[in-house]
Design a protein around this motif. Structure first.
Motif, PDB file in Angstrom:
ATOM      1  N   LEU A  22       0.816  -1.204   0.000  1.00  0.00           N
ATOM      2  CA  LEU A  22       0.000   0.000   0.000  1.00  0.00           C
ATOM      3  C   LEU A  22       0.852   1.257   0.000  1.00  0.00           C
ATOM      4  CD1 LEU A  22      -2.786  -1.113   2.501  1.00  0.00           C
ATOM      5  CD2 LEU A  22      -2.813  -1.227   0.016  1.00  0.00           C
ATOM      6  N   PHE A  23       1.741   1.377  -0.988  1.00  0.00           N
ATOM      7  CA  PHE A  23       2.559   2.578  -1.138  1.00  0.00           C
ATOM      8  C   PHE A  23       1.667   3.792  -1.365  1.00  0.00           C
ATOM      9  CE2 PHE A  23       6.428   0.582  -0.923  1.00  0.00           C
ATOM     10  CZ  PHE A  23       6.709  -0.312  -1.949  1.00  0.00           C
ATOM     11  N   ASP A  24       2.088   4.937  -0.837  1.00  0.00           N
ATOM     12  CA  ASP A  24       1.442   6.170  -1.276  1.00  0.00           C
ATOM     13  C   ASP A  24       2.111   6.612  -2.576  1.00  0.00           C
ATOM     14  OD1 ASP A  24       3.141   8.074   1.318  1.00  0.00           O
ATOM     15  OD2 ASP A  24       3.839   7.534  -0.677  1.00  0.00           O
ATOM     16  N   ASP A  25       1.583   7.676  -3.206  1.00  0.00           N
ATOM     17  CA  ASP A  25       2.088   8.099  -4.522  1.00  0.00           C
ATOM     18  C   ASP A  25       3.574   8.407  -4.493  1.00  0.00           C
ATOM     19  OD1 ASP A  25      -0.839   9.914  -5.786  1.00  0.00           O
ATOM     20  OD2 ASP A  25      -0.503   7.813  -5.285  1.00  0.00           O
ATOM     21  N   GLU A  26       4.024   9.137  -3.466  1.00  0.00           N
ATOM     22  CA  GLU A  26       5.428   9.541  -3.406  1.00  0.00           C
ATOM     23  C   GLU A  26       6.337   8.337  -3.262  1.00  0.00           C
ATOM     24  OE1 GLU A  26       8.372  12.504  -0.821  1.00  0.00           O
ATOM     25  OE2 GLU A  26       6.227  12.446  -0.434  1.00  0.00           O
ATOM     26  N   GLN A  27       5.926   7.352  -2.432  1.00  0.00           N
ATOM     27  CA  GLN A  27       6.736   6.156  -2.261  1.00  0.00           C
ATOM     28  C   GLN A  27       6.790   5.345  -3.549  1.00  0.00           C
ATOM     29  OE1 GLN A  27       4.484   4.579   1.023  1.00  0.00           O
ATOM     30  NE2 GLN A  27       6.084   5.055   2.505  1.00  0.00           N
ATOM     31  N   ALA A  28       5.662   5.245  -4.241  1.00  0.00           N
ATOM     32  CA  ALA A  28       5.624   4.485  -5.490  1.00  0.00           C
ATOM     33  C   ALA A  28       6.558   5.092  -6.525  1.00  0.00           C
ATOM     34  CB  ALA A  28       4.193   4.446  -6.030  1.00  0.00           C
ATOM     35  N   VAL A  29       6.525   6.413  -6.646  1.00  0.00           N
ATOM     36  CA  VAL A  29       7.405   7.082  -7.613  1.00  0.00           C
ATOM     37  C   VAL A  29       8.863   6.896  -7.226  1.00  0.00           C
ATOM     38  CG1 VAL A  29       8.097   9.340  -8.506  1.00  0.00           C
ATOM     39  CG2 VAL A  29       5.685   8.756  -8.328  1.00  0.00           C
ATOM     40  N   ALA A  30       9.173   7.026  -5.933  1.00  0.00           N
ATOM     41  CA  ALA A  30      10.553   6.897  -5.482  1.00  0.00           C
ATOM     42  C   ALA A  30      11.110   5.507  -5.790  1.00  0.00           C
ATOM     43  CB  ALA A  30      10.640   7.185  -3.978  1.00  0.00           C
ATOM     44  N   VAL A  31      10.315   4.460  -5.529  1.00  0.00           N
ATOM     45  CA  VAL A  31      10.768   3.095  -5.798  1.00  0.00           C
ATOM     46  C   VAL A  31      10.958   2.877  -7.292  1.00  0.00           C
ATOM     47  CG1 VAL A  31      10.105   0.662  -5.683  1.00  0.00           C
ATOM     48  CG2 VAL A  31       9.757   2.140  -3.699  1.00  0.00           C
ATOM     49  N   ALA A  32      10.003   3.356  -8.093  1.00  0.00           N
ATOM     50  CA  ALA A  32      10.093   3.155  -9.538  1.00  0.00           C
ATOM     51  C   ALA A  32      11.293   3.880 -10.133  1.00  0.00           C
ATOM     52  CB  ALA A  32       8.799   3.614 -10.207  1.00  0.00           C
ATOM     53  N   ARG A  40      12.420  -6.230 -14.084  1.00  0.00           N
ATOM     54  CA  ARG A  40      11.236  -7.048 -13.795  1.00  0.00           C
ATOM     55  C   ARG A  40      10.472  -6.486 -12.610  1.00  0.00           C
ATOM     56  NH1 ARG A  40      12.201 -11.603 -11.906  1.00  0.00           N
ATOM     57  NH2 ARG A  40      14.489 -11.757 -11.930  1.00  0.00           N
ATOM     58  N   ALA A  41      11.205  -6.004 -11.591  1.00  0.00           N
ATOM     59  CA  ALA A  41      10.545  -5.395 -10.440  1.00  0.00           C
ATOM     60  C   ALA A  41       9.813  -4.119 -10.843  1.00  0.00           C
ATOM     61  CB  ALA A  41      11.579  -5.095  -9.351  1.00  0.00           C
ATOM     62  N   LEU A  42      10.447  -3.328 -11.731  1.00  0.00           N
ATOM     63  CA  LEU A  42       9.806  -2.108 -12.209  1.00  0.00           C
ATOM     64  C   LEU A  42       8.529  -2.433 -12.972  1.00  0.00           C
ATOM     65  CD1 LEU A  42       9.817   0.950 -12.670  1.00  0.00           C
ATOM     66  CD2 LEU A  42      11.271   0.566 -14.657  1.00  0.00           C
ATOM     67  N   ALA A  43       8.578  -3.481 -13.805  1.00  0.00           N
ATOM     68  CA  ALA A  43       7.388  -3.878 -14.554  1.00  0.00           C
ATOM     69  C   ALA A  43       6.277  -4.336 -13.617  1.00  0.00           C
ATOM     70  CB  ALA A  43       7.747  -4.988 -15.544  1.00  0.00           C
ATOM     71  N   THR A  44       6.653  -5.024 -12.524  1.00  0.00           N
ATOM     72  CA  THR A  44       5.662  -5.485 -11.557  1.00  0.00           C
ATOM     73  C   THR A  44       4.964  -4.309 -10.890  1.00  0.00           C
ATOM     74  OG1 THR A  44       6.909  -7.509 -11.111  1.00  0.00           O
ATOM     75  CG2 THR A  44       5.315  -6.813  -9.445  1.00  0.00           C
ATOM     76  N   ILE A  45       5.743  -3.315 -10.464  1.00  0.00           N
ATOM     77  CA  ILE A  45       5.151  -2.151  -9.808  1.00  0.00           C
ATOM     78  C   ILE A  45       4.298  -1.354 -10.788  1.00  0.00           C
ATOM     79  CG2 ILE A  45       5.707   0.074  -8.745  1.00  0.00           C
ATOM     80  CD1 ILE A  45       8.063  -1.218  -7.423  1.00  0.00           C
ATOM     81  N   ARG A  46       4.816  -1.201 -12.013  1.00  0.00           N
ATOM     82  CA  ARG A  46       4.064  -0.426 -13.006  1.00  0.00           C
ATOM     83  C   ARG A  46       2.721  -1.072 -13.315  1.00  0.00           C
ATOM     84  NH1 ARG A  46       2.650  -0.494 -17.993  1.00  0.00           N
ATOM     85  NH2 ARG A  46       2.537   1.416 -19.262  1.00  0.00           N
ATOM     86  N   GLN A  47       2.673  -2.401 -13.295  1.00  0.00           N
ATOM     87  CA  GLN A  47       1.453  -3.127 -13.649  1.00  0.00           C
ATOM     88  C   GLN A  47       0.272  -2.742 -12.759  1.00  0.00           C
ATOM     89  OE1 GLN A  47       0.941  -5.200 -16.114  1.00  0.00           O
ATOM     90  NE2 GLN A  47      -1.054  -6.065 -15.584  1.00  0.00           N
ATOM     91  N   VAL A  48       0.536  -2.511 -11.476  1.00  0.00           N
ATOM     92  CA  VAL A  48      -0.556  -2.226 -10.545  1.00  0.00           C
ATOM     93  C   VAL A  48      -0.607  -0.761 -10.141  1.00  0.00           C
ATOM     94  CG1 VAL A  48      -0.653  -4.565  -9.631  1.00  0.00           C
ATOM     95  CG2 VAL A  48       0.926  -2.924  -8.610  1.00  0.00           C
TER      96      VAL A  48
END
Length: 332
Positions: A73-83, A100-108
């Motif tokens: 349950l990342f918030d927007d800022e955390q999601a962008v930082a990880v990506a 592959r991890a980036l593709a997984t995060i981007r998918q959802v």
């Protein structure tokens, strides 16, 4: 047959690997019945994964984009930082896993973030071991990335810039920079924007941590080609002088700061001084590898100048002047 927890992870991995999965094919890959697949899909939904049922002759499932990134349950800022970290900071040898991890995060990712992340095209230039960089606002990165892709002019205030002030005294101000943004680059812990400065009619490299964006973007522009055609080479050349120089000196040039600033390196300083008898002047601080090398740079501005100091630079300038005088044949 896989245990329930292992089977759920395998099912999730399969759903992330392709867009649509027929239910019968998933059951065959997992070695279970279609009814068990339905129960496992329900468990994933309870964990927060947005798995949708697809219609068709066979029926199936699709992992859709959600409003959050389960199960963390990342918030927007955390999601962008990880990506962004996965895209730019992969450890050598682990690039495939990072992608592959980036593709997984981007998918959802929610659509509003996914489209902005896709617009963020970054080139990484590595010249020295990375260091801890300055703080950069993620919103500024995303806005610049979108402007680069859309080809839209942006305006921003730039701290530490050499743009001449407009007005005098307490009413003086530095106008915002107007640029055509072309590429975001990260190098040794710093973020840079490669852009064409419309007011100076020349290419510039701006540090993103020094930017304060003005609201809105400007008109569309037709992209120009970066000098040399290679963004990485252009940036590497521009920042090659950005590291602390062994020696630094100060001088006064009899020229306008706005004309001189374009020739000042990333570790230099140029600021306007009051005119004398109507003639423009500016203060310049430069660095170099030696006092002789610094003295040699002064003549490159093609303008009268006065050496302020330190004494080592004064001595080196006198010595260089003597060498030039001796090099010219008498009466020739």
């Amino acid at each position: 047959m896989l245990e329930t927890s292992g089977r759920l992870l395998t099912l999730l991995s399969l759903l992330q690997a392709r867009r649509d999965w027929p239910g019968a094919l998933l059951a065959d890959r997992l070695g279970v019945s279609p009814r068990t697949v339905r129960r496992d899909v329900d468990r994933l939904r309870e964990l927060g994964y947005p798995v949708n049922a697809t219609k068709g002759p066979d029926g199936g499932y699709r992992l859709a984009a959600g409003t959050d990134l389960p199960p963390l349950l990342f918030d927007d800022e955390q999601a962008v930082a990880v990506a962004v970290a996965l895209r730019t900071g992969a450890i050598p040898g682990a690039e495939e896993g990072a992608l592959r991890a980036l593709a997984t995060i981007r998918q959802v990712m929610p659509a509003r973030l996914r489209s902005r992340l896709d617009a963020l095209e970054v080139t990484t230039v590595r010249r020295r071991p990375e260091r801890s960089g300055e703080t950069v606002d993620p919103e500024t990165l995303l806005t610049m990335g979108s402007a680069c892709r859309a080809g839209e002019v942006v305006r921003f205030d730039y701290a530490g810039g050499t743009m001449a002030a407009v007005g005098e005294g307490e009413h003086a101000f530095h106008p915002p920079r107007r640029v055509e943004p072309h590429h975001l680059v990260t190098s040794e812990g710093r973020w840079y924007l490669v852009a064409f400065d419309l007011d100076r009619a020349d290419w510039r490299l701006f540090r993103v941590d020094r930017m304060t964006l003005r609201s809105g973007t400007g008109p569309r522009f037709t992209p120009r080609q970066v000098p040399g055609g290679d963004v990485a080479a252009f940036v590497a050349e521009r920042i090659s002088g950005s590291w602390p120089s062994p020696v630094r000196g100060e001088m006064v040039l009899h020229a306008r700061a706005v004309d001189v600033a374009r020739w000042i390196g990333a570790d230099g300083l140029c600021e306007p001084l009051p005119d004398v008898d109507g003639a423009p002047r500016c203060r310049v601080v430069l660095g170099s590898w030696s006092w002789g090398g610094l003295a040699g740079r002064l003549g490159g501005f093609d303008a009268p100048f006065e050496v302020v100091g330190p004494p080592e630079l004064v001595a080196a300038t006198r010595e260089l002047a003597g060498r030039y005088a001796a090099a010219v044949p008498h009466g020739g």
